[in-house]
Design a protein around this motif. Structure first.
Motif, mmCIF file in Angstrom:
data_model
loop_
_atom_site.group_PDB
_atom_site.id
_atom_site.type_symbol
_atom_site.label_atom_id
_atom_site.label_comp_id
_atom_site.label_asym_id
_atom_site.label_seq_id
_atom_site.Cartn_x
_atom_site.Cartn_y
_atom_site.Cartn_z
ATOM 1 N N ALA A 217 9.453 7.477 -4.833
ATOM 2 C CA ALA A 217 8.927 8.875 -5.220
ATOM 3 C C ALA A 217 9.078 9.625 -3.970
ATOM 4 O O ALA A 217 8.788 10.541 -3.893
ATOM 5 C CB ALA A 217 7.560 8.767 -5.736
ATOM 6 N N LEU A 218 8.907 9.074 -2.320
ATOM 7 C CA LEU A 218 7.841 9.335 -1.364
ATOM 8 C C LEU A 218 9.805 9.909 -0.924
ATOM 9 O O LEU A 218 9.988 10.817 -0.402
ATOM 10 C CB LEU A 218 7.959 8.496 -0.227
ATOM 11 C CG LEU A 218 6.134 8.229 -0.865
ATOM 12 C CD1 LEU A 218 5.964 6.998 0.390
ATOM 13 C CD2 LEU A 218 5.512 9.114 -0.943
ATOM 14 N N GLU A 219 11.027 9.141 -1.209
ATOM 15 C CA GLU A 219 11.797 9.200 -0.864
ATOM 16 C C GLU A 219 12.936 10.294 -1.765
ATOM 17 O O GLU A 219 13.234 11.046 -1.000
ATOM 18 C CB GLU A 219 13.522 8.189 -0.388
ATOM 19 C CG GLU A 219 12.219 7.278 0.831
ATOM 20 C CD GLU A 219 13.496 5.819 0.072
ATOM 21 O OE1 GLU A 219 14.538 5.599 1.601
ATOM 22 O OE2 GLU A 219 14.262 5.367 -0.639
ATOM 23 N N ARG A 220 11.923 10.668 -3.058
ATOM 24 C CA ARG A 220 12.705 11.620 -3.763
ATOM 25 C C ARG A 220 11.981 12.959 -3.276
ATOM 26 O O ARG A 220 12.407 13.751 -3.660
ATOM 27 C CB ARG A 220 12.221 11.264 -5.048
ATOM 28 C CG ARG A 220 12.884 10.714 -6.092
ATOM 29 C CD ARG A 220 12.190 10.917 -7.923
ATOM 30 N NE ARG A 220 11.532 10.194 -7.675
ATOM 31 C CZ ARG A 220 10.976 8.895 -8.554
ATOM 32 N NH1 ARG A 220 11.790 8.494 -7.664
ATOM 33 N NH2 ARG A 220 9.607 9.033 -8.652
ATOM 34 N N LYS A 221 11.470 13.033 -1.570
ATOM 35 C CA LYS A 221 10.633 13.926 -1.173
ATOM 36 C C LYS A 221 12.166 14.543 -0.351
ATOM 37 O O LYS A 221 11.456 15.565 0.531
ATOM 38 C CB LYS A 221 9.726 14.342 -1.097
ATOM 39 C CG LYS A 221 8.615 14.171 -2.265
ATOM 40 C CD LYS A 221 7.206 13.780 -1.266
ATOM 41 C CE LYS A 221 5.729 14.352 -2.453
ATOM 42 N NZ LYS A 221 4.306 13.955 -2.036
ATOM 43 N N ASN A 222 13.268 13.612 -0.396
ATOM 44 C CA ASN A 222 13.743 13.844 1.016
ATOM 45 C C ASN A 222 13.565 13.689 2.030
ATOM 46 O O ASN A 222 14.410 14.450 3.175
ATOM 47 C CB ASN A 222 14.315 15.534 0.884
ATOM 48 C CG ASN A 222 15.086 15.299 -0.836
ATOM 49 O OD1 ASN A 222 15.995 14.636 -0.886
ATOM 50 N ND2 ASN A 222 15.253 16.957 -1.525
ATOM 51 N N LYS A 223 12.787 12.696 2.096
ATOM 52 C CA LYS A 223 12.418 12.491 3.385
ATOM 53 C C LYS A 223 12.600 11.122 3.834
ATOM 54 O O LYS A 223 11.795 10.353 2.409
ATOM 55 C CB LYS A 223 10.898 12.964 4.089
ATOM 56 C CG LYS A 223 11.276 14.039 3.695
ATOM 57 C CD LYS A 223 9.667 14.471 4.194
ATOM 58 C CE LYS A 223 7.740 14.714 2.938
ATOM 59 N NZ LYS A 223 6.859 14.209 3.639
ATOM 60 N N PRO A 224 12.887 10.566 4.771
ATOM 61 C CA PRO A 224 12.977 8.792 4.521
ATOM 62 C C PRO A 224 11.310 8.442 4.724
ATOM 63 O O PRO A 224 10.387 9.399 5.127
ATOM 64 C CB PRO A 224 13.642 8.650 5.951
ATOM 65 C CG PRO A 224 13.403 9.922 6.853
ATOM 66 C CD PRO A 224 13.241 10.852 5.701
ATOM 67 N N VAL A 225 11.336 6.802 4.533
ATOM 68 C CA VAL A 225 10.511 5.944 4.205
ATOM 69 C C VAL A 225 10.148 5.358 5.624
ATOM 70 O O VAL A 225 11.513 4.234 5.959
ATOM 71 C CB VAL A 225 10.128 5.119 3.286
ATOM 72 C CG1 VAL A 225 8.597 4.443 3.006
ATOM 73 C CG2 VAL A 225 9.409 7.006 2.151
ATOM 74 N N LEU A 226 8.667 4.850 6.436
ATOM 75 C CA LEU A 226 8.317 3.583 6.729
ATOM 76 C C LEU A 226 7.517 2.127 6.304
ATOM 77 O O LEU A 226 6.521 3.570 6.156
ATOM 78 C CB LEU A 226 8.583 3.720 8.826
ATOM 79 C CG LEU A 226 7.829 2.815 9.501
ATOM 80 C CD1 LEU A 226 8.748 1.368 9.600
ATOM 81 C CD2 LEU A 226 7.436 2.974 10.564
ATOM 82 N N LEU A 227 7.377 2.126 5.940
ATOM 83 C CA LEU A 227 6.894 0.488 4.926
ATOM 84 C C LEU A 227 6.021 -0.607 6.331
ATOM 85 O O LEU A 227 7.784 -0.951 6.854
ATOM 86 C CB LEU A 227 7.314 0.149 3.966
ATOM 87 C CG LEU A 227 6.822 -0.909 3.495
ATOM 88 C CD1 LEU A 227 5.767 0.253 2.193
ATOM 89 C CD2 LEU A 227 7.027 -1.529 2.031
ATOM 90 N N MET A 228 5.540 -0.750 6.562
ATOM 91 C CA MET A 228 5.913 -1.334 7.474
ATOM 92 C C MET A 228 3.926 -2.083 7.324
ATOM 93 O O MET A 228 3.288 -1.543 7.044
ATOM 94 C CB MET A 228 4.979 -0.671 9.013
ATOM 95 C CG MET A 228 5.761 -1.574 10.285
ATOM 96 S SD MET A 228 5.786 -0.960 11.703
ATOM 97 C CE MET A 228 6.208 -1.955 12.390
ATOM 98 N N GLY A 229 3.617 -3.391 7.515
ATOM 99 C CA GLY A 229 2.864 -4.372 7.773
ATOM 100 C C GLY A 229 2.866 -5.225 7.616
ATOM 101 O O GLY A 229 4.047 -5.811 7.493
ATOM 102 N N ASP A 230 1.769 -6.731 7.054
ATOM 103 C CA ASP A 230 1.730 -7.453 6.724
ATOM 104 C C ASP A 230 2.384 -6.875 4.937
ATOM 105 O O ASP A 230 1.115 -7.128 3.514
ATOM 106 C CB ASP A 230 0.575 -7.996 7.260
ATOM 107 C CG ASP A 230 0.213 -9.356 6.217
ATOM 108 O OD1 ASP A 230 1.141 -10.085 5.759
ATOM 109 O OD2 ASP A 230 -0.727 -10.165 6.416
#
Length: 340
Positions: free
Chosen positions: A213-226
């Motif tokens: 859903a976030l990528e559909r806003k035409n912005k890349p995503v960083l998913l980070m953590g444990d």
């Protein structure tokens, strides 16, 4: 996603809060420029890291590595703990001359093995912050019913009947910028038995739907953590041991777990990938001398294909920051990788 081994601010009111730094009010202006250098750490209680002075080592590392944004998982703090914790963090950061930082907290209603925080330099404060999946997750993906009082995470929330409340345990912070979204996540452990694994599977699928859903806003995503997962055999010290441990304990017979490969504490040459298994809590018992790579950064394919990831690594010697996890570190050139 690829694996390797973030105007005025609006705050969604689903368990999160802001604090620390100057200014810290929700109507402060922000440049909306994301941090280029980001560090992620499962702190194994940020309160303990502050009380024992280990927050000073974290701040010193941030200075040496020019860290602009710090993602923390397993904060384990209550609302009443925040003032003292924020004071200690601010003091450590200012002692290193790092300038002003803002803090965003997402916490469980009671003190449990959860909670996340996003500590970011004021010049890189997000335009908006969300605490939880909100309405981004695919509503068609449902959690299976949890037996009454069967799950440790919901015993104190007596009215809860499904594991959907996992999403209100302070496990997710989504920071939105003009050019990207940074997601700080502490994924729940899937446990040993089939029911918890089914619920974890639902969590994973909902989390993927949020990223999409976030990528559909035409912005890349960083998913980070444990992420509480070992992606490859390289992400564990003893593959045979952990492969056997995948079976539910109720089905495991005495002696079925094979002898560990190598001497206790001997890890693969690729031990740089291992991020958990350090400190006093891991020196004895079932996992003594063993390690896992549980902490990751995932980036949108556009960032990977356009070589926007400048560097990424496990940082900090084992136990250097007092946690049983190592930190992970990434530098991203956000001018690349814009989705079209």
């Amino acid at each position: 996603m690829e694996k390797f081994l973030v105007k005025r601010r609006k705050i969604d009111d689903d368990g999160g809060s802001t604090g620390g730094g100057t200014p810290s009010s929700s109507n402060s202006s922000s440049s909306g420029t994301p941090p280029r250098i980001i560090m992620s750490l499962n702190a194994n209680s940020i309160k303990l890291r502050c009380e024992r002075g280990e927050i000073k080592s974290i701040a010193a590392f941030m200075k040496r590595s020019s860290v602009q944004g710090l993602l923390i998982q397993e904060t384990r703090i209550k609302t009443e703990d925040k003032p003292a914790v924020e004071k200690a963090i601010i003091a450590a950061i200012r002692a290193e001359g790092l300038g002003e930082f803002r803090m965003y907290w997402s916490s469980h209603p009671s003190k449990r093995y959860s909670g996340t925080a996003f500590i970011v330099h004021s010049s890189h404060a997000p335009k908006s912050v969300r605490f939880g999946f909100n309405k981004l997750a695919d509503p068609a993906i449902k959690y299976p019913q949890a037996p009454p009082l069967a799950d440790i995470y919901i015993i104190s929330l007596q009215a809860c009947k499904t594991l959907k409340l996992r999403e209100t345990e302070g496990r997710i912070i989504i920071a939105d910028y003009d050019v990207c979204s940074i997601v700080n996540v502490y994924v729940p452990n899937c446990g040993w038995d089939a029911p918890p694994r089914a619920r974890r599977d639902a969590w994973d699928r909902r989390m993927i739907s949020v990223v999409q859903a976030l990528e559909r806003k035409n912005k890349p995503v960083l998913l980070m953590g444990d992420l509480n997962v070992c992606h490859l055999d390289l992400d564990v010290s003893h593959p045979d041991f952990f492969a056997a441990a995948r079976k539910p304990r109720t089905q495991m017979k005495p002696g079925e777990i094979p002898a560990e490969a190598g001497q206790p504490g001997e890890l693969h040459p690729e031990s740089r990938r291992l991020t958990w298994g350090f400190g006093p809590s891991c020196e004895s018992g079932l996992y003594a001398g063993k390690g896992m790579g549980l902490d990751y950064g995932l980036v949108s394919r556009s960032l990977w294909s356009q070589q926007a990831v400048i560097r990424s690594e496990v940082c900090g010697a084992s136990g250097a920051f007092g946690s049983d996890h190592c930190a992970v570190f990434i530098e991203i050139d956000w001018s690349k990788g814009r989705l079209m």
